[in-house]
Design a protein around this motif. Structure first.
Motif, PDB file in Angstrom:
ATOM      1  N   PHE A  41     -44.009 -89.210  55.631  1.00 56.38           N
ATOM      2  CA  PHE A  41     -44.177 -90.135  54.525  1.00 56.38           C
ATOM      3  C   PHE A  41     -42.883 -90.925  54.349  1.00 56.38           C
ATOM      4  N   PRO A  42     -42.943 -92.245  54.455  1.00 60.04           N
ATOM      5  CA  PRO A  42     -41.750 -93.045  54.164  1.00 60.04           C
ATOM      6  C   PRO A  42     -41.244 -92.784  52.744  1.00 60.04           C
ATOM      7  N   ALA A  43     -39.955 -93.026  52.548  1.00 61.24           N
ATOM      8  CA  ALA A  43     -39.313 -92.699  51.272  1.00 61.24           C
ATOM      9  C   ALA A  43     -39.973 -93.387  50.091  1.00 61.24           C
ATOM     10  N   SER A  44     -40.586 -94.542  50.298  1.00 59.24           N
ATOM     11  CA  SER A  44     -41.167 -95.292  49.180  1.00 59.24           C
ATOM     12  C   SER A  44     -42.315 -94.544  48.510  1.00 59.24           C
ATOM     13  N   TYR A  45     -42.928 -93.550  49.185  1.00 59.60           N
ATOM     14  CA  TYR A  45     -44.005 -92.787  48.578  1.00 59.60           C
ATOM     15  C   TYR A  45     -43.507 -91.798  47.529  1.00 59.60           C
ATOM     16  N   PHE A  46     -42.189 -91.640  47.428  1.00 63.48           N
ATOM     17  CA  PHE A  46     -41.613 -90.718  46.453  1.00 63.48           C
ATOM     18  C   PHE A  46     -41.076 -91.453  45.228  1.00 63.48           C
ATOM     19  N   ASP A  47     -41.412 -92.728  45.108  1.00 66.48           N
ATOM     20  CA  ASP A  47     -41.041 -93.464  43.902  1.00 66.48           C
ATOM     21  C   ASP A  47     -41.693 -92.810  42.689  1.00 66.48           C
ATOM     22  N   GLU A  48     -40.930 -92.637  41.624  1.00 68.92           N
ATOM     23  CA  GLU A  48     -41.434 -91.977  40.430  1.00 68.92           C
ATOM     24  C   GLU A  48     -41.421 -92.931  39.241  1.00 68.92           C
ATOM     25  N   GLY A  49     -42.113 -94.025  39.360  1.00 70.23           N
ATOM     26  CA  GLY A  49     -42.201 -94.980  38.263  1.00 70.23           C
ATOM     27  C   GLY A  49     -40.849 -95.572  37.940  1.00 70.23           C
ATOM     28  N   SER A  50     -40.418 -95.374  36.721  1.00 69.38           N
ATOM     29  CA  SER A  50     -39.135 -95.956  36.292  1.00 69.38           C
ATOM     30  C   SER A  50     -37.946 -95.114  36.726  1.00 69.38           C
ATOM     31  N   GLY A  51     -38.197 -93.850  37.136  1.00 66.86           N
ATOM     32  CA  GLY A  51     -37.095 -92.983  37.539  1.00 66.86           C
ATOM     33  C   GLY A  51     -36.623 -93.273  38.953  1.00 66.86           C
ATOM     34  N   PRO A  52     -35.468 -92.722  39.317  1.00 68.20           N
ATOM     35  CA  PRO A  52     -34.929 -92.951  40.662  1.00 68.20           C
ATOM     36  C   PRO A  52     -35.729 -92.204  41.714  1.00 68.20           C
ATOM     37  N   ASN A  53     -35.729 -92.729  42.927  1.00 66.18           N
ATOM     38  CA  ASN A  53     -36.399 -92.097  44.056  1.00 66.18           C
ATOM     39  C   ASN A  53     -35.449 -91.069  44.658  1.00 66.18           C
ATOM     40  N   PRO A  54     -35.804 -89.763  44.637  1.00 66.09           N
ATOM     41  CA  PRO A  54     -34.882 -88.741  45.149  1.00 66.09           C
ATOM     42  C   PRO A  54     -34.563 -88.927  46.626  1.00 66.09           C
ATOM     43  N   MET A  55     -35.531 -89.406  47.410  1.00 66.46           N
ATOM     44  CA  MET A  55     -35.269 -89.626  48.834  1.00 66.46           C
ATOM     45  C   MET A  55     -34.232 -90.728  49.028  1.00 66.46           C
ATOM     46  N   THR A  56     -34.341 -91.782  48.244  1.00 61.65           N
ATOM     47  CA  THR A  56     -33.380 -92.888  48.341  1.00 61.65           C
ATOM     48  C   THR A  56     -31.999 -92.443  47.884  1.00 61.65           C
ATOM     49  N   LEU A  57     -31.941 -91.659  46.799  1.00 60.77           N
ATOM     50  CA  LEU A  57     -30.658 -91.167  46.311  1.00 60.77           C
ATOM     51  C   LEU A  57     -29.934 -90.344  47.367  1.00 60.77           C
ATOM     52  N   LEU A  58     -30.708 -89.592  48.159  1.00 57.53           N
ATOM     53  CA  LEU A  58     -30.107 -88.744  49.197  1.00 57.53           C
ATOM     54  C   LEU A  58     -29.988 -89.456  50.537  1.00 57.53           C
ATOM     55  N   ASN A  59     -30.322 -90.739  50.559  1.00 57.32           N
ATOM     56  CA  ASN A  59     -30.202 -91.558  51.773  1.00 57.32           C
ATOM     57  C   ASN A  59     -31.125 -91.099  52.910  1.00 57.32           C
ATOM     58  N   TYR A  60     -32.327 -90.631  52.540  1.00 57.83           N
ATOM     59  CA  TYR A  60     -33.331 -90.312  53.551  1.00 57.83           C
ATOM     60  C   TYR A  60     -34.343 -91.450  53.607  1.00 57.83           C
ATOM     61  N   GLU A  61     -34.653 -91.909  54.815  1.00 59.02           N
ATOM     62  CA  GLU A  61     -35.615 -92.995  54.977  1.00 59.02           C
ATOM     63  C   GLU A  61     -37.052 -92.498  54.966  1.00 59.02           C
ATOM     64  N   ARG A  62     -37.249 -91.209  55.284  1.00 58.37           N
ATOM     65  CA  ARG A  62     -38.600 -90.679  55.320  1.00 58.37           C
ATOM     66  C   ARG A  62     -38.571 -89.164  55.172  1.00 58.37           C
ATOM     67  N   PHE A  63     -39.729 -88.618  54.815  1.00 55.21           N
ATOM     68  CA  PHE A  63     -39.915 -87.172  54.771  1.00 55.21           C
ATOM     69  C   PHE A  63     -40.820 -86.810  55.942  1.00 55.21           C
ATOM     70  N   ALA A  64     -40.287 -86.015  56.876  1.00 53.84           N
ATOM     71  CA  ALA A  64     -41.053 -85.599  58.058  1.00 53.84           C
ATOM     72  C   ALA A  64     -40.980 -84.085  58.174  1.00 53.84           C
ATOM     73  N   MET A  65     -42.123 -83.443  58.360  1.00 54.47           N
ATOM     74  CA  MET A  65     -42.170 -81.984  58.296  1.00 54.47           C
ATOM     75  C   MET A  65     -43.168 -81.416  59.297  1.00 54.47           C
ATOM     76  N   ASP A  66     -42.861 -80.230  59.815  1.00 53.03           N
ATOM     77  CA  ASP A  66     -43.782 -79.385  60.561  1.00 53.03           C
ATOM     78  C   ASP A  66     -43.770 -78.005  59.918  1.00 53.03           C
ATOM     79  N   LEU A  67     -44.907 -77.338  59.965  1.00 50.68           N
ATOM     80  CA  LEU A  67     -45.021 -76.011  59.343  1.00 50.68           C
ATOM     81  C   LEU A  67     -45.987 -75.177  60.158  1.00 50.68           C
ATOM     82  N   ASP A  68     -45.694 -73.887  60.279  1.00 50.63           N
ATOM     83  CA  ASP A  68     -46.656 -72.977  60.900  1.00 50.63           C
ATOM     84  C   ASP A  68     -46.509 -71.590  60.294  1.00 50.63           C
TER      85      ASP A  68
END
Length: 704
Positions: free
Chosen positions: A497-524
Motif C-alpha cells: 500500500f503506498p503511503a497515501s493510503y495511511f492519510d488520517e484526515g486532518s492528522g499527519p500521515n505516520p508513513m510520511t513522518l517516518l519517510n516511508y514511501e509504502r507499506f510492503a509486507m509478507d506473512l506466514d
C-alpha cells in the motif's frame, strides 16, 4: 382445486387421444364427445365443442371450451386434430397431434386454496397461450390421475408427475408459448404483471420416464410493477438433457418408500442444463451472463419421505401461526434433513457475468469472468471459486484474480436440532445457567468450515491515489478441534500500500513522518497439533519491507478435544454465575493446559532509527543526543522490575535495540512443561522464581 385443474388438463388431451381404432369415424367422434361429457359431469365443471368431425384418418374438434367458474379457470382451443389415433396396451397412441389457438386462464390463488387474512387479500391471475403445438408419436397412459382424495395439495402434483413419467412422445414443437401472471395484493399501490415467452420450444425423445432433451431458442421474462419494480430477463437459448421424471416421482411420492424408509439411491434427474446469452434489465442496472450451466443434478429418497410431513405442517395451519416447539424440533430432525438431503448438484458454472449501472456516470459496475461451485450437497461444497473479478465503487476500484474455498462443511442437522431443543428447555427453565453453556457449545458446532482458502492477485486504487496490491492470501487447514483450526498453514504475500493510503484526515500521515514511501509486507504461519501428545506448536513470521521483521512462537500442551470442551463449559458456567471477575476462577479454567515455551523476536531494519530521528526533530534536538538520553534513562524506567540478572539483561538488550539494526529476542524456555495455574501462582508469590521457572531470557544481536 389444483388437483382438479391438473386432472382436467390431462383429461382433455387424453379424451382426444382415446380413439380406439386406427381410423377416425363416427365412433371416434362420439368418444371425443363422451370425453367432454365426462368433464362436464365433474362438479363445477363445464365442457363443450362447437364442432367434432372427421377428415380421413383425423378427428378434429373446433371451438373447444372447458371451464371451472369457481376458480376462474377457462381453457379454449381453436382447433385440435389427431392423426392415426389408436388404442394401445395401458393407453392411447396418436401418430401426431396438432393444436392451434390454445388459451388457458386461471386464478392460481383460488386453485391452491390460499387462505388469506382479513387485512391481506391476494389474487394471482395467470394465462397460458400458444398459437400452435405439434406433437409426434404421442402415447398417453390410461391411468389418468383422478385429482381427488384427502391426501393433501401435493398428491395432485405427485399424480401429475407420475402420469407424465409414463407419457411418451417422439417430439413436441411450439413456435411460441406465452405465460402471463398478474398478482394483486391489497396494500400495494400497483399490481405486478409477469410475462414469460418461450420461442421455438422443442422437446425430443420422451420415453421411459425420461425426457432426453428440451430446448428453446429464446426466453424472455418481463415483470411490470409491484414491489420489485420493472425488470426483464432474456435468454438466447435454453437446453436441458436427461430429465428423469420417473425418479423424481420415486423420491417425492411417500407411497414409494418401502416400509416407510427411503432407499438412499442417487440418480440424475437433470444431467445437464445450459442457459446462454442471459441479459437482465432493471431501472437502476443491467446485467449480462454469457453462460449459466448446471450438471449432475441428482435426487434420492432420504430416510423418511419429506412431502408427507410438509402436508402435515400445512394441514395443521403452521403457516398461519407460531409453531409449537415440538413442531420445530420435528422439522429440524426429520423434514429439513430429508428435503436438503434429497438433492445434490455436481457443478454450477457462470461465465462472463457483468453488472453495469444504467447511468454510466455512476459507480457500481462489476464483472466476473468465471464463477464455479462443485459438488453441492447438504454436507457441504467441494469447491467455491470466482476468477477474474473487477468492480468500480464510489471509493475504490478493485480487481481480483481468484477467490476460492475448498471443502466447505455445513453444520449437521443434529446440532441444529439440539440447539432448538436447548432453546425450548431454556424457555421452561430460564434460571438454569447450564443450559446457556450447553447451547453456546452447540452453537460452536454449527459454524461452517473450509479446508482451504485462496485469494490471489488483488489490486486496486482509490481516487487520486496510486495502485495497491495483495498478491496472495492463503490458508490450509489440516486439523480441527471444537471447530477451531489447530493444524495448518497460512500466508499473506505481496502486500503493498503506498503511503497515501495511511492519510488520517486532518492528522499527519505516520508513513510520511517516518519517510516511508509504502507499506510492503509478507506473512506466514504454521500451526501443528499432535493429538497423541496433546501438544500444539505455533509459529508466525512477518516481514515488513524496510521497517523490520516479527517472529512469534508459542508451545502448549494438554490441548485435547476433551480439555477444550471442558474449558469452554467452565467459561460459560463462570459467565452465567456472575463471577467472571474472579481471578482464581479464571485461572482454574486453564488447569489442564501446560506451557512449553514462547518466543518473540524483532528484527530492526530501519524503524528504530527513523522513529528516534522523528521524535528528536519534534523535540528540537539531534538524534544521537536523544538516543543517548533514552539509553541513560532505561534503568530508571525499568526500576519497578525485581533486581537481578534478568533485569540487567533487559536493560542491556533495550539499550542495544535503541542503537538500531538489532535482532531482539525474548524467549521463555522452561526445562519442563509448566501448568498454567502454576504460572499465575508463582507470579503472585515470587516473580524472581517465575523467571527461573519459565527459563526467561532476552538478547539483542546485530542484524547479519
Amino acid at each position: 382445486m389444483i388437483r382438479q385443474f391438473l386432472f382436467t388438463g390431462l383429461l382433455i388431451v387424453a379424451g382426444f387421444a382415446a380413439i380406439p381404432s386406427a381410423r377416425a369415424d363416427a365412433a371416434g367422434e362420439a368418444l371425443v364427445r363422451d370425453a367432454l361429457n365426462a368433464v362436464s359431469s365433474k362438479p363445477g365443471w363445464t365442457a363443450s365443442a362447437k364442432t367434432v368431425r372427421s377428415e380421413g384418418d383425423k378427428v378434429i374438434a373446433e371451438g373447444l371450451t372447458i371451464a371451472h367458474p369457481a376458480s376462474n379457470f377457462r381453457l379454449s382451443i381453436g382447433n385440435a386434430a389427431l392423426l392415426g389415433p389408436a388404442e394401445r396396451a395401458n393407453g392411447y397412441f396418436a401418430a401426431s397431434v396438432s393444436v392451434s389457438g390454445l388459451d388457458v386462464d386461471y386464478d392460481l390463488a383460488a386453485m391452491v386454496e390460499i387462505d388469506t387474512a382479513d387485512t391481506v387479500q391476494a389474487s394471482m391471475e395467470a394465462s397460458f397461450r400458444s398459437d400452435s403445438l405439434e406433437i409426434d408419436g404421442l402415447f398417453l397412459p390410461g391411468n389418468i390421475p383422478s385429482g381427488s382424495g384427502p391426501d393433501g395439495m401435493f398428491s395432485g402434483i405427485i399424480g401429475l408427475y407420475g402420469f407424465l413419467a409414463e407419457v411418451e412422445m417422439a417430439s413436441l414443437k411450439a413456435p411460441s408459448i406465452v405465460l402471463e401472471q398478474s398478482v394483486k395484493v391489497t396494500g400495494l399501490d400497483n399490481d405486478q404483471i409477469s410475462r414469460t415467452t418461450y420461442r421455438d420450444l422443442l422437446v425430443s425423445d420422451w420415453s421411459g420416464g425420461i425426457v432426453a432433451r428440451s430446448q428453446a431458442d429464446g426466453v424472455l421474462m418481463e415483470v411490470i410493477g409491484g414491489p420489485t419494480g420493472d425488470y426483464s430477463i432474456g435468454v438466447d437459448s435454453v437446453t436441458s438433457e436427461h430429465i428423469d421424471l420417473a425418479h423424481t416421482v420415486h423420491v417425492l411420492d411417500p407411497a414409494r418408500y418401502e416400509g416407510g424408509r427411503g432407499d438412499g439411491v442417487w440418480k440424475p434427474v437433470v444431467k445437464q442444463a445450459d442457459y446462454r446469452g442471459i441479459s437482465i434489465k432493471a431501472s437502476e442496472a443491467t446485467a449480462s451472463i454469457a453462460q449459466f450451466s448446471m450438471s449432475g443434478f441428482e435426487m434420492r429418497q432420504p430416510d423418511k419421505p419429506f412431502l408427507s410431513y410438509l402436508e402435515t405442517l400445512i394441514a395443521s395451519g403452521v403457516a398461519d401461526k407460531e409453531p409449537e416447539p415440538e413442531m420445530v424440533l420435528k422439522m429440524m430432525r426429520e423434514f429439513l434433513p430429508g428435503i436438503f438431503g434429497a438433492f445434490r448438484v455436481g457443478e454450477v458454472q457462470v461465465s462472463e457475468l457483468s453488472v453495469q449501472p444504467v447511468d454510466a456516470s455512476k459507480p457500481g459496475s462489476m464483472s466476473i469472468e468465471k464463477f464455479q461451485i462443485s459438488n453441492i450437497s447438504s454436507d457441504g461444497i467441494d469447491l467455491f471459486e470466482m476468477t477474474g473479478l473487477a468492480g468500480k465503487g464510489p471509493d475504490v476500484d478493485v480487481k481480483l484474480g481468484t477467490f476460492r474455498f475448498d471443502k466447505i462443511g455445513f453444520p449437521k442437522w443434529d446440532s441444529l436440532a439440539a440447539i432448538a431443543e436447548l432453546a425450548a428447555e431454556a424457555e421452561k427453565n430460564p434460571a438454569n445457567p447450564e443450559i446457556g453453556g450447553d447451547m453456546a457449545l452447540r452453537v460452536m458446532e454449527v459454524y461452517p468450515t473450509a479446508d482451504h482458502f485462496l485469494m490471489s492477485d488483488l489490486s486496486g486504487n482509490a481516487p487520486g491515489k496510486p495502485p495497491f496490491r495483495i498478491d496472495t492470501v492463503e490458508v490450509q487447514v489440516t486439523k480441527r478441534a471444537m471447530g477451531f483450526m489447530v493444524g495448518g498453514t497460512g500466508a499473506v504475500k505481496g502486500v503493498m500500500f503506498p503511503a497515501s493510503y495511511f492519510d488520517e484526515g486532518s492528522g499527519p500521515n505516520p508513513m510520511t513522518l517516518l519517510n516511508y514511501e509504502r507499506f510492503a509486507m509478507d506473512l506466514d504461519f504454521v500451526s501443528d497439533w499432535d493429538e497423541a501428545t496433546s501438544n500444539i506448536d505455533y509459529t508466525l513470521n512477518t516481514q515488513v519491507e524496510d521497517m523490520g521483521d516479527l517472529l512469534l512462537e508459542y508451545h502448549l500442551s494438554g490441548l485435547t478435544e476433551e480439555s477444550m470442551q471442558s474449558l469452554f463449559e467452565k467459561a460459560f458456567a463462570l459467565g452465567a454465575s456472575g463471577k467472571e471477575d474472579d481471578i482464581q476462577a479464571i485461572i482454574a479454567l486453564f488447569e489442564d493446559i501446560g506451557f512449553r515455551g514462547f518466543v518473540f523476536g524483532f528484527t530492526d531494519r530501519s524503524i528504530v532509527d527513523r522513529a528516534i530521528n522523528l521524535v528528536a526533530s519534534q523535540n528540537g534536538t539531534d538524534a544521537q543526543t536523544y538516543r543517548s538520553q533514552l539509553k541513560a534513562a532505561l534503568p530508571f524506567f525499568l526500576s519497578a522490575m525485581p533486581p537481578g540478572d534478568f533485569r540487567e539483561q533487559v536493560i542491556a538488550t533495550a539499550q542495544a535495540t535503541l542503537d538500531g539494526g538489532q535482532v531482539t529476542t525474548f524467549s521463555l524456555k522452561p526445562a519442563q512443561t509448566v501448568m498454567i495455574p502454576d504460572i499465575f501462582a508463582a507470579s503472585m508469590q515470587d516473580p524472581l522464581a517465575l523467571i527461573d521457572m519459565l527459563g526467561a531470557s532476552i538478547v539483542a544481536e546485530p542484524v547479519r
